[in-house]
Design an enzyme around this catalytic site. Structure first.
Site, mmCIF file in Angstrom:
data_model
loop_
_atom_site.group_PDB
_atom_site.id
_atom_site.type_symbol
_atom_site.label_atom_id
_atom_site.label_comp_id
_atom_site.label_asym_id
_atom_site.label_seq_id
_atom_site.Cartn_x
_atom_site.Cartn_y
_atom_site.Cartn_z
ATOM 1 C CG LEU A 108 46.776 64.007 43.109
ATOM 2 C CD1 LEU A 108 47.704 64.323 41.930
ATOM 3 C CD2 LEU A 108 45.623 62.598 42.518
ATOM 4 N N GLY A 153 42.689 66.128 45.460
ATOM 5 C CA GLY A 153 42.414 64.790 44.543
ATOM 6 C C GLY A 153 41.050 64.180 45.328
ATOM 7 C CG ASN A 177 44.672 70.859 49.809
ATOM 8 O OD1 ASN A 177 44.379 70.199 48.969
ATOM 9 N ND2 ASN A 177 45.681 70.437 50.936
ATOM 10 C CD GLU A 178 44.648 70.534 44.034
ATOM 11 O OE1 GLU A 178 43.863 71.403 44.652
ATOM 12 O OE2 GLU A 178 44.194 69.816 43.596
#
Ligand SMILES: CC/C=C\CCC/C=C/C(=O)SCCNC(=O)CCNC(=O)[C@H](O)C(C)(C)COP(=O)(O)OP(=O)(O)OC[C@H]1O[C@@H](n2cnc3c(N)ncnc32)[C@H](O)[C@@H]1OP(=O)(O)O
Length: 301
Positions: A108, A153, A177-178
């Site tokens: 993102l 994303g 990896n958020e």
């Protein structure tokens, strides 16, 4: 070098976007694949589509320098290209790849998530939902030729395809990896992970925010093949040929049977998911975490 240092962003962008050093090799590969002779590329500013009508396959290349981060514009252009290909009976399959060197997609676009209005966050999230639903449920065979890093994303895009080929290079990490950014992947990203690698591996990767190097990504089942960087696209096309050997109607019905229950979990509650995202991303603590991460990225660059 001095010129490149003075023009830091454009030079990097050009290096990536044009992949200068590989230009001649790519032109050769295109000729070998039958492109160039009377076959027209189409697409948009950020999404290049290289059709091979004889094979029924289109190579869809993300080209939004410097890192193919999923901006609202890139999401929108990708949805339009996919819709066009989905509705064109000439095509039975797509290879999704990057036109940039070293990055598939940075996930993102964090500038879309920082300091914007609730209305903007809602519009952005709807566009992301739209892309995921379209790609995940597409009747076309979709093969991801992952020729660069693919965090968060970017990983979701790959997981939405039917088959994944990853380049064997230490920079080609892939994974969710958020949590390392202090954010949480949506439930539909979690579902995609679970469906691909199983519950235990997904839980560990999601909680730890793991970015897998190629050998580990293969071991855990996040990707299906790891090959030398210069063979990613040809391997993806070879895999495509195996998938296209199956009659479309049987494969498509089977795909729908496997994926529709997952997609429906979002499709039936899209607006609630939008509102939940808007309220999450608008929190002061999340805004601070995202700003800090973005600043660190910029300092590193
Ligand atoms: C609140 C949200 C809730 C839920 C959403 C959950 C779902 C999904 C979330 C996400 O996808 S979040 C994004 C996660 N992505 C990342 O963590 C990747 C960050 N980027 C990198 O690690 C690296 O950039 C790289 C992709 C490995 C490429 O490295 P490289 O060294 O080649 O480039 P560099 O780091 O110098 O970056 C160049 C340039 O691009 C900017 N950049 C990078 N990533 C992003 C991004 N995701 N969004 C916006 N901008 C990004 C970076 O800052 C540099 O900018 P500069 O040239 O101005 O310095």
């Amino acid at each position: 070098m001095a010129l490149m240092a003075g023009l830091r962003v454009p030079a990097r962008a050009l290096l990536r976007s044009g992949c200068w050093l590989r230009g001649a090799a790519l032109a050769g590969a295109e000729a070998a694949a039958g492109l160039g002779a009377g076959v027209r590329r189409f697409g948009s500013q950020r999404v290049l589509v290289e059709p091979d009508p004889a094979a029924g396959v289109a190579v869809v290349k993300l080209k939004s320098p410097p890192v193919n981060s999923l901006s609202l514009e890139l999401l929108t252009e990708l949805v339009i290209s996919l819709e066009k290909l989905d509705n064109d009976k000439t095509f039975r399959g797509i290879v999704l790849t990057s036109d940039l060197c070293g990055v598939f997609s940075a996930g993102l676009d964090l500038t879309e998530l920082c300091g914007r209005s609730p209305a903007h966050y809602a519009e952005y999230w709807r566009a992301l939902q739209e892309l995921w639903l379209r790609l995940y449920l597409s009747g076309l065979v979709s093969v991801a030729a992952v020729n660069g890093a693919s965090p968060a994303g970017g990983c979701l895009l790959c997981l939405s395809c039917d088959y994944r080929v990853l380049a064997d290079s230490p920079s080609c990490v892939i994974g969710p990896n958020e949590t390392r950014l202090g954010i949480v992947a949506p439930f539909w990203f979690k579902d995609c992970m679970v469906n691909t690698v199983g519950h235990r591996a997904a839980e560990q990767a999601l909680q730890l925010g793991t970015l897998f190097p190629p050998a580990e990504a293969l071991r855990v089942g996040l990707v299906d093949q790891v090959v030398p960087e210069d063979q990613v696209q040809s391997t993806a096309l070879a895999a495509m040929a195996r998938w296209l050997a199956i009659p479309d109607h049987a494969r498509q019905l089977t795909k729908s049977m496997m994926r529709k229950p997952t997609a429906d979990r979002l499709a039936k509650h899209r607006e609630a998911d939008v509102q939940s995202f808007v309220s999450f991303v608008s929190r002061d603590s999340i805004q601070k975490a995202l700003q800090t991460y973005l600043e660190k990225l910029k300092q590193k660059g």
